[in-house]
Design a protein around this motif. Structure first.
Motif, PDB file in Angstrom:
ATOM      1  N   ILE A   1      -0.868  26.184   2.143  1.00 21.77           N
ATOM      2  CA  ILE A   1      -1.794  25.437   3.002  1.00 21.77           C
ATOM      3  C   ILE A   1      -1.624  25.836   4.457  1.00 21.77           C
ATOM      4  O   ILE A   1      -0.494  25.983   4.949  1.00 21.77           O
ATOM      5  CB  ILE A   1      -1.543  23.916   2.892  1.00 21.77           C
ATOM      6  N   LEU A   2      -2.745  25.991   5.147  1.00 21.79           N
ATOM      7  CA  LEU A   2      -2.752  26.091   6.601  1.00 21.79           C
ATOM      8  C   LEU A   2      -2.990  24.681   7.129  1.00 21.79           C
ATOM      9  O   LEU A   2      -4.039  24.082   6.887  1.00 21.79           O
ATOM     10  CB  LEU A   2      -3.871  27.028   7.073  1.00 21.79           C
ATOM     11  N   LEU A   3      -2.020  24.125   7.843  1.00 21.75           N
ATOM     12  CA  LEU A   3      -2.131  22.753   8.322  1.00 21.75           C
ATOM     13  C   LEU A   3      -3.020  22.723   9.564  1.00 21.75           C
ATOM     14  O   LEU A   3      -2.586  23.050  10.666  1.00 21.75           O
ATOM     15  CB  LEU A   3      -0.736  22.184   8.637  1.00 21.75           C
ATOM     16  N   ASN A   4      -4.266  22.322   9.373  1.00 14.25           N
ATOM     17  CA  ASN A   4      -5.235  22.350  10.479  1.00 14.25           C
ATOM     18  C   ASN A   4      -5.965  21.015  10.638  1.00 14.25           C
ATOM     19  O   ASN A   4      -7.094  20.964  11.121  1.00 14.25           O
ATOM     20  CB  ASN A   4      -6.247  23.472  10.271  1.00 14.25           C
ATOM     21  N   PHE A   5      -5.331  19.932  10.251  1.00  8.37           N
ATOM     22  CA  PHE A   5      -5.912  18.594  10.352  1.00  8.37           C
ATOM     23  C   PHE A   5      -5.997  18.150  11.808  1.00  8.37           C
ATOM     24  O   PHE A   5      -5.112  18.439  12.614  1.00  8.37           O
ATOM     25  CB  PHE A   5      -5.035  17.620   9.555  1.00  8.37           C
ATOM     26  N   SER A   6      -7.074  17.444  12.158  1.00 11.24           N
ATOM     27  CA  SER A   6      -7.194  16.907  13.513  1.00 11.24           C
ATOM     28  C   SER A   6      -7.207  15.386  13.506  1.00 11.24           C
ATOM     29  O   SER A   6      -6.440  14.739  14.219  1.00 11.24           O
ATOM     30  CB  SER A   6      -8.453  17.438  14.208  1.00 11.24           C
ATOM     31  N   SER A   7      -8.090  14.778  12.708  1.00 13.31           N
ATOM     32  CA  SER A   7      -8.202  13.326  12.668  1.00 13.31           C
ATOM     33  C   SER A   7      -8.951  12.932  11.403  1.00 13.31           C
ATOM     34  O   SER A   7      -9.749  13.721  10.877  1.00 13.31           O
ATOM     35  CB  SER A   7      -8.979  12.810  13.890  1.00 13.31           C
ATOM     36  N   ILE A   8      -8.712  11.722  10.917  1.00 11.30           N
ATOM     37  CA  ILE A   8      -9.481  11.259   9.762  1.00 11.30           C
ATOM     38  C   ILE A   8     -10.944  11.077  10.125  1.00 11.30           C
ATOM     39  O   ILE A   8     -11.808  10.976   9.243  1.00 11.30           O
ATOM     40  CB  ILE A   8      -8.916   9.940   9.189  1.00 11.30           C
TER      41      ILE A   8
END
Length: 343
Positions: free
Chosen positions: A150-157
């Motif tokens: 996985i490339l961790l590219n989360f910003s916000s829900i």
């Protein structure tokens, strides 16, 4: 297409830390179905994740309690025909479930918690002050083991935006030009709670500023009593206890300019909505790997002492007896961090 079971029970903050990883997994592998197994209270955290993520509640205090309950839970899960199991907890309950899946021929991968490194970090003598791998990275490693790097590219829900303010209109007036500060003064263990008398000085400082609005976050009778005393002294301060559920609380947090939190669940909840957090660390330390998602080290408040950190989770009693790690932090230090963000 594969069906992946993800297991993570325990505290709300730990479950919240899975969100950036599971969101990234779901976006990058849309062909897979991801099913989260956790306590029911955690379900609102997963409501805004991609459509290929669903939730199954584990009633560990009721029908799934004890060995008989776990066997019942396993039977329910087995009927869902999973291809892979990701254990993000690695405790007795999850290990038992994983052993049953392994005996059924299902591929299983479990988190490596790095217990030795954390023990060296927190031991009383001859500490090794070395940054440990973050929980986010440890969770991601589990999926890599299962063949899903996985490339961790989360910003916000909420993506690049904020929550739906209409859901808050009955309890909160529009923001206007005010700066909104959230303060979550409590944590599960004493070694993580900045003394309330000192926290009150911070509340008083911002309550006196007409350009700022302060919201208090917490829950429970003891916290309610503290908040009631503060509100009586500082009428411009608003307690959110009993006014919001977890979903709408996240919504409100997305409108904050900054959250002041201990090393606690609220740090992680605010992080899920891309809100800057000024975090206070006492017995625990960011080096243990529990810093909020994308939170900046410059926004942490802590003092350097040879005894710090003495605990990974803050549950150990202070061997000095004075909690100098917290008492030596001045309200002015915390205020300066908050002011730097909101101004």
């Amino acid at each position: 297409m594969a069906r992946i079971l993800v297991i993570r029970f325990s505290a709300l903050g730990d479950v919240a830390m899975t969100i950036p990883v599971i969101h990234s997994l779901a976006v990058q592998y849309p062909q897979h179905e991801i099913v989260i197994l956790s306590r029911g209270m955690s379900q609102p955290l997963f409501q805004r994740l991609p459509a290929n993520v669903s939730f199954v509640s584990a009633d560990l205090s009721g029908k799934h309690k004890g060995l008989r309950g776990l066997n019942k839970l396993f039977a329910e899960l087995k009927a869902m025909h999973f291809d892979y199991v990701a254990d993000l907890h690695d405790v007795l309950r999850s290990r038992y479930l994983c052993s049953r899946f392994l005996l059924s021929g299902i591929s299983v991968a479990s988190i490596h918690k790095g217990r030795l490194g954390k023990k060296r970090l927190t031991r009383r003598r001859h500490k090794v002050l070395e940054m440990q791998k973050s929980s986010f990275r440890r969770y991601a490693d589990v999926f890599s083991t299962l063949g899903c790097p996985i490339l961790l590219n989360f910003s916000s829900i909420y993506g690049e935006g904020q929550g739906d303010f209409s859901q808050l209109s009955s309890v909160v007036e529009p923001k206007g030009t005010h700066k909104w500060i959230g303060i979550a003064p409590f944590a599960k263990h004493l070694g993580k709670i900045y003394p309330l008398a000192l926290q009150e000085q911070i509340v008083a400082h911002f309550a006196s500023d007409p350009t700022v609005r302060v919201f208090l976050f917490g829950g429970g009778k003891e916290e309610q009593e503290v908040f009631d005393r503060w509100i009586k002294k500082y009428p411009s301060v608003t307690s959110m206890i009993g006014k919001l559920n977890l979903s709408t609380e996240l919504n409100l947090m997305s409108y904050l300019d900054v959250m002041l939190s201990m090393d606690s669940a609220n740090m992680h909840l605010a992080s899920l909505v891309n809100t800057p957090v000024v975090s206070i660390w006492g017995a625990t330390h960011p080096y243990a790997g529990f810093m909020g998602w994308k939170q900046l080290p410059i926004n942490t408040v802590q003092v350097d002492l040879p005894c710090r950190p003495c605990s990974v989770y803050g549950q150990k009693s202070c061997f000095r007896g004075d909690y100098a790690c917290l008492m030596q932090i001045t309200p002015e230090q915390v205020i300066e961090k908050i002011e730097r963000i909101i101004r």
